[in-house]
Design a protein around this motif. Structure first.
Motif, PDB file in Angstrom:
ATOM      1  N   GLN A  76       0.955  -1.234  -0.059  1.00 43.74           N
ATOM      2  CA  GLN A  76       0.100  -0.065  -0.013  1.00 43.74           C
ATOM      3  C   GLN A  76       0.818   1.165   0.039  1.00 43.74           C
ATOM      4  N   ALA A  77       1.991   1.148  -0.684  1.00 43.19           N
ATOM      5  CA  ALA A  77       2.951   2.556  -0.787  1.00 43.19           C
ATOM      6  C   ALA A  77       2.360   3.382  -1.942  1.00 43.19           C
ATOM      7  N   GLY A  78       1.438   2.847  -2.603  1.00 43.07           N
ATOM      8  CA  GLY A  78       1.047   3.896  -3.616  1.00 43.07           C
ATOM      9  C   GLY A  78       1.633   3.602  -5.255  1.00 43.07           C
ATOM     10  N   ALA A  79       1.424   4.365  -6.200  1.00 44.24           N
ATOM     11  CA  ALA A  79       2.006   3.937  -7.367  1.00 44.24           C
ATOM     12  C   ALA A  79       3.441   4.107  -7.749  1.00 44.24           C
ATOM     13  N   VAL A  80       3.954   3.469  -8.281  1.00 42.13           N
ATOM     14  CA  VAL A  80       5.383   3.306  -8.537  1.00 42.13           C
ATOM     15  C   VAL A  80       5.555   4.503  -9.745  1.00 42.13           C
ATOM     16  N   ARG A  81       6.400   5.577  -9.345  1.00 47.41           N
ATOM     17  CA  ARG A  81       6.824   6.713 -10.401  1.00 47.41           C
ATOM     18  C   ARG A  81       8.068   6.314 -10.930  1.00 47.41           C
ATOM     19  N   LEU A  82       9.019   5.554 -10.497  1.00 46.63           N
ATOM     20  CA  LEU A  82      10.339   5.241 -11.050  1.00 46.63           C
ATOM     21  C   LEU A  82      11.011   4.326 -10.539  1.00 46.63           C
ATOM     22  N   VAL A  83      11.440   3.248 -11.157  1.00 39.85           N
ATOM     23  CA  VAL A  83      12.464   2.230 -10.717  1.00 39.85           C
ATOM     24  C   VAL A  83      14.028   2.412 -11.349  1.00 39.85           C
ATOM     25  N   SER A  84      14.923   2.191 -10.254  1.00 37.26           N
ATOM     26  CA  SER A  84      16.161   2.452 -10.499  1.00 37.26           C
ATOM     27  C   SER A  84      16.976   1.432 -10.034  1.00 37.26           C
ATOM     28  N   LEU A  85      17.816   0.829 -10.859  1.00 40.85           N
ATOM     29  CA  LEU A  85      18.688  -0.193 -10.473  1.00 40.85           C
ATOM     30  C   LEU A  85      20.049   0.126 -10.602  1.00 40.85           C
ATOM     31  N   ASP A  86      20.793   0.506  -9.762  1.00 38.83           N
ATOM     32  CA  ASP A  86      22.548   0.598  -9.731  1.00 38.83           C
ATOM     33  C   ASP A  86      23.351  -0.656  -9.560  1.00 38.83           C
ATOM     34  N   ALA A  87      24.061  -0.773 -10.477  1.00 45.97           N
ATOM     35  CA  ALA A  87      24.751  -2.104 -10.582  1.00 45.97           C
ATOM     36  C   ALA A  87      26.400  -2.014 -10.799  1.00 45.97           C
ATOM     37  N   ALA A  88      27.142  -2.570 -10.727  1.00 46.51           N
ATOM     38  CA  ALA A  88      28.517  -2.271 -10.777  1.00 46.51           C
ATOM     39  C   ALA A  88      28.736  -1.995 -12.253  1.00 46.51           C
ATOM     40  N   GLY A  89      28.008  -2.543 -13.137  1.00 48.04           N
ATOM     41  CA  GLY A  89      28.402  -2.360 -14.740  1.00 48.04           C
ATOM     42  C   GLY A  89      27.563  -1.111 -15.088  1.00 48.04           C
ATOM     43  N   GLY A  90      26.532  -0.546 -14.352  1.00 50.34           N
ATOM     44  CA  GLY A  90      25.663   0.601 -15.180  1.00 50.34           C
ATOM     45  C   GLY A  90      24.600   0.698 -14.132  1.00 50.34           C
ATOM     46  N   ARG A  91      23.735   1.467 -14.840  1.00 50.22           N
ATOM     47  CA  ARG A  91      22.640   2.071 -14.010  1.00 50.22           C
ATOM     48  C   ARG A  91      21.281   1.974 -15.092  1.00 50.22           C
ATOM     49  N   LEU A  92      20.295   1.399 -14.669  1.00 56.43           N
ATOM     50  CA  LEU A  92      18.958   1.187 -15.293  1.00 56.43           C
ATOM     51  C   LEU A  92      18.024   2.122 -14.526  1.00 56.43           C
ATOM     52  N   MET A  93      17.160   2.971 -15.460  1.00 59.62           N
ATOM     53  CA  MET A  93      16.048   3.783 -14.779  1.00 59.62           C
ATOM     54  C   MET A  93      14.802   3.257 -15.778  1.00 59.62           C
ATOM     55  N   ALA A  94      13.587   3.232 -15.155  1.00 55.64           N
ATOM     56  CA  ALA A  94      12.544   3.049 -16.131  1.00 55.64           C
ATOM     57  C   ALA A  94      11.247   3.886 -15.344  1.00 55.64           C
ATOM     58  N   ALA A  95      10.462   4.467 -16.137  1.00 52.80           N
ATOM     59  CA  ALA A  95       9.331   5.180 -15.724  1.00 52.80           C
ATOM     60  C   ALA A  95       8.166   4.873 -16.682  1.00 52.80           C
ATOM     61  N   ALA A  96       6.967   4.877 -16.189  1.00 60.29           N
ATOM     62  CA  ALA A  96       5.939   4.630 -16.969  1.00 60.29           C
ATOM     63  C   ALA A  96       4.858   5.697 -17.321  1.00 60.29           C
ATOM     64  N   ARG A  97       4.101   5.663 -18.447  1.00 62.64           N
ATOM     65  CA  ARG A  97       2.967   6.579 -18.550  1.00 62.64           C
ATOM     66  C   ARG A  97       1.843   5.744 -19.232  1.00 62.64           C
ATOM     67  N   GLY A  98       0.910   5.491 -18.597  1.00 56.02           N
ATOM     68  CA  GLY A  98      -0.179   4.415 -19.322  1.00 56.02           C
ATOM     69  C   GLY A  98       0.378   3.191 -19.515  1.00 56.02           C
ATOM     70  N   GLU A  99       0.365   2.738 -20.651  1.00 62.30           N
ATOM     71  CA  GLU A  99       0.850   1.456 -21.091  1.00 62.30           C
ATOM     72  C   GLU A  99       2.330   1.433 -21.532  1.00 62.30           C
ATOM     73  N   LEU A 100       2.963   2.657 -21.770  1.00 58.90           N
ATOM     74  CA  LEU A 100       4.229   2.787 -22.200  1.00 58.90           C
ATOM     75  C   LEU A 100       5.486   2.875 -21.137  1.00 58.90           C
ATOM     76  N   LEU A 101       6.491   2.380 -21.116  1.00 54.29           N
ATOM     77  CA  LEU A 101       7.546   2.349 -20.318  1.00 54.29           C
ATOM     78  C   LEU A 101       8.645   2.854 -20.770  1.00 54.29           C
ATOM     79  N   ILE A 102       9.327   3.878 -20.108  1.00 55.39           N
ATOM     80  CA  ILE A 102      10.540   4.524 -20.792  1.00 55.39           C
ATOM     81  C   ILE A 102      11.782   3.754 -20.134  1.00 55.39           C
ATOM     82  N   VAL A 103      12.795   3.288 -20.828  1.00 51.15           N
ATOM     83  CA  VAL A 103      13.802   2.855 -20.089  1.00 51.15           C
ATOM     84  C   VAL A 103      15.125   3.349 -20.596  1.00 51.15           C
ATOM     85  N   VAL A 104      16.205   3.652 -19.627  1.00 53.35           N
ATOM     86  CA  VAL A 104      17.267   4.336 -19.941  1.00 53.35           C
ATOM     87  C   VAL A 104      18.201   3.391 -19.057  1.00 53.35           C
TER      88      VAL A 104
END
Length: 91
Positions: free
Chosen positions: A40-68
């Protein structure tokens, strides 16, 4: 697309398996959304994964997910702002 994990459009400056990245990022985002809903934390706005080899971020709007996917040294604040700006451009 969040529902089928298939890339709609992609741009890669390095040799990245875009289909595998889309599937991984979508699964990660979905799992985070499920966890947030269960707690019950609410809607996810941003997912961020920091790893030794890089960083991944993802955010959604509607059915679309933008991944960097970036190098580890990339500025997370700038990435977050860029993702938010990109999401605003979708609607």
């Amino acid at each position: 697309s969040i529902h089928d994990a298939l890339p709609i459009e992609s741009r890669a400056h390095v040799d990245v398996d875009v289909d595998a990245l889309a599937a991984f990022a979508t699964a990660l985002y979905r799992r985070a959304a499920q966890s947030a809903e269960c707690s019950q934390a609410g809607a996810v706005r941003l997912v961020s994964l920091d790893a030794a080899g890089g960083r991944l971020m993802a955010a959604a709007r509607g059915e679309l997910l933008i991944v960097v996917l970036t190098e580890r040294e990339a500025n997370p604040g700038l990435l977050r702002m860029s993702l938010q700006h990109a999401l605003e451009g979708l609607g």
